[in-house]
Enzyme design. Structure first.
Site, PDB file in Angstrom:
ATOM      1  N   GLU A   5       0.861  -1.253   0.020  1.00  0.00           N
ATOM      2  CA  GLU A   5      -0.089  -0.073   0.036  1.00  0.00           C
ATOM      3  C   GLU A   5       0.796   1.126  -0.031  1.00  0.00           C
ATOM      4  O   GLU A   5       2.291   1.307   0.322  1.00  0.00           O
ATOM      5  CB  GLU A   5      -0.952  -0.003   1.340  1.00  0.00           C
ATOM      6  CG  GLU A   5      -1.776  -0.938   1.031  1.00  0.00           C
ATOM      7  CD  GLU A   5      -3.063  -1.173   2.030  1.00  0.00           C
ATOM      8  OE1 GLU A   5      -3.994  -1.951   2.172  1.00  0.00           O
ATOM      9  OE2 GLU A   5      -2.519  -0.179   2.986  1.00  0.00           O
ATOM     10  N   TRP A  34       2.247   0.106  -6.476  1.00  0.00           N
ATOM     11  CA  TRP A  34       3.368  -0.971  -6.822  1.00  0.00           C
ATOM     12  C   TRP A  34       2.873  -2.169  -7.476  1.00  0.00           C
ATOM     13  O   TRP A  34       3.428  -3.271  -7.045  1.00  0.00           O
ATOM     14  CB  TRP A  34       4.655  -0.981  -5.748  1.00  0.00           C
ATOM     15  CG  TRP A  34       4.971   0.106  -4.849  1.00  0.00           C
ATOM     16  CD1 TRP A  34       4.879   0.368  -3.794  1.00  0.00           C
ATOM     17  CD2 TRP A  34       5.627   1.096  -5.682  1.00  0.00           C
ATOM     18  NE1 TRP A  34       5.234   1.588  -3.440  1.00  0.00           N
ATOM     19  CE2 TRP A  34       5.702   2.185  -4.625  1.00  0.00           C
ATOM     20  CE3 TRP A  34       5.972   1.463  -6.984  1.00  0.00           C
ATOM     21  CZ2 TRP A  34       6.253   3.560  -4.870  1.00  0.00           C
ATOM     22  CZ3 TRP A  34       6.424   2.780  -7.184  1.00  0.00           C
ATOM     23  CH2 TRP A  34       6.780   3.776  -6.221  1.00  0.00           C
ATOM     24  N   GLU A  89       9.474  -7.689  -3.919  1.00  0.00           N
ATOM     25  CA  GLU A  89       9.244  -8.768  -3.190  1.00  0.00           C
ATOM     26  C   GLU A  89       9.951  -8.811  -1.685  1.00  0.00           C
ATOM     27  O   GLU A  89      10.582  -9.719  -1.366  1.00  0.00           O
ATOM     28  CB  GLU A  89       9.956  -9.985  -3.969  1.00  0.00           C
ATOM     29  CG  GLU A  89       9.395 -10.166  -5.499  1.00  0.00           C
ATOM     30  CD  GLU A  89       7.853 -10.647  -5.326  1.00  0.00           C
ATOM     31  OE1 GLU A  89       7.167 -10.526  -4.548  1.00  0.00           O
ATOM     32  OE2 GLU A  89       7.595 -11.201  -6.285  1.00  0.00           O
TER      33      GLU A  89
END
Length: 385
Positions: free
Chosen positions: A133, A162, A368
């Site tokens: 977020e 994103w 990630e």
């Protein structure tokens, strides 16, 4: 001269060798010729991903009974590496799609898997993963997007950030708060991208990977059927973290492929470029730089595949995945930077791809889970030992 000489690999089956050969052929024919132009234009190669899906490359680590490839993770990662060697944005797209299929494959009910997985893995649909977020990337447990139960639906309100494939994906894995604060109040929902109230916002203007669309997604009272809840209600945080373990290995493999491409180009240039009457490869200072690059790539590949083999064996691999992602992406940043240096002034201009490789490598240290988060994961495990 082959711009991408084959990597000597040990694969678990004849089928895997054939799959890698198919991947190289497709990547050389369909990815490599388009990469530079599409990146310059910022054009998302949706048709390329569809072609890879039709070739069976969008569902490799998932069961054949649901339309997947039934391949070990170590084989899937080496396919990703070969794709990234030609075009990182496409390899990252395959990695993101594979990540987006994981919650349904691993946590869906039998009925959900039978209903949704064949379409998700079939090649025509593309997925995205909505976890981060605007105010919370590294701390997903603090998310504020809410999903309130209303009869047979969840009403989802909030903003995700994103999101790779935003505006192009056909389905989204949406993580939203269905309970109280913290990690125990989060659920995972599988949403159709065409759902009313789901709106991709303006694409971000990125340093690299310009052919890979990234933007925020606004959820304004979007109705997602309760039958699309994956796993237990309020059990989504576990799903998210488990998915990221596999996703981190995907990014590590992408980093290895990108670094290998940079080495391929730099070494070929050093063999051909002459200064002071001889190829610059014959100057020890530069030759040793290339030797270090090659060694770092081999080390990152080995670390990544070792973690994948743990995963394939059903053994814990979260910490090894964090190590692989950390080492491989830091390595890619070093190797691509050194590749620019090998080419000198030519490395700084767009006539050669290494300047693009250097820009693209940076994002791999961030996505990630930033590499600082990977260090937290590793250090925390050492503390518990």
């Amino acid at each position: 001269m082959n711009p991408h000489p084959p990597v000597d690999r040990i694969l678990p089956s004849d089928e895997a060798y054939a799959l890698l050969e198919l991947t190289r052929e497709l990547a050389d024919a369909e990815l490599a010729p388009r990469a530079a132009d599409s990146e310059e234009r910022g054009e998302f190669p949706r048709e390329v991903l569809r072609m890879l899906g039709q070739a069976g490359l969008l569902g490799l680590p998932y069961p054949e009974e649901y339309g997947g490839g039934g391949q070990p993770y170590e084989v899937y990662l080496q396919v990703l590496e070969e794709l990234a060697r030609r075009w990182l944005a496409v390899a990252e797209g395959v990695s993101v799609h594979t990540l987006a299929c994981y919650p349904t494959a691993a946590y869906g009910t039998d009925a959900q898997r039978k209903r949704f997985l064949p379409d998700l893995l079939g090649g025509d649909l593309l997925g995205a993963y909505c976890l981060s977020e605007p105010a919370g990337g590294s701390d997903p447990a603090a998310m504020t997007t809410r999903a309130l139960r209303d009869g047979d639906d969840f009403v989802v309100t909030g903003t995700k950030a994103w999101i790779t494939h935003a505006g192009h994906a056909d389905f989204y894995n949406v993580f939203a708060r269905t309970g109280g604060p913290g990690s125990h109040g989060i659920s995972c929902l599988l949403a159709d991208a065409a759902t009313a109230g789901i709106t991709p916002l303006r694409p971000e203007r990125t340093m690299g990977l310009r052919a890979s669309p990234v933007s925020q997604i606004a959820f304004d009272g979007a109705l997602i059927p309760a039958e699309r809840l994956l796993g237990d209600e309020n059990g989504g945080f576990r799903i998210a973290m488990s998915a990221l373990d596999g996703g981190r290995l995907g990014i590590a493999a992408c980093a290895v492929g990108l670094a290998q491409a940079a080495l391929d180009h730099a070494a070929a240039y050093a063999r051909e470029r002459e200064q002071f009457g001889r190829p610059i490869m014959q100057f020890q200072g530069l030759a040793f730089m290339l030797a270090d690059m090659a060694t770092q790539i081999s080390a990152a590949r080995a670390l990544t595949l070792a973690a994948a083999r743990l995963r394939d064996a059903g053994r814990p691999y979260s910490v090894e995945a964090a190590k692989a992602k950390l080492f491989a992406t830091d390595m890619a940043m070093r190797v691509t930077t050194d590749a620019v240096q090998v080419l000198g002034g030519y490395g700084y201009v767009a006539d050669h791809p290494v300047e693009r490789y250097m820009r693209e490598a940076k994002v791999l240290q961030i996505v990630e889970g930033t590499n600082q988060i990977q260090r937290v994961v590793i250090a925390r495990a050492l503390g518990k030992a």
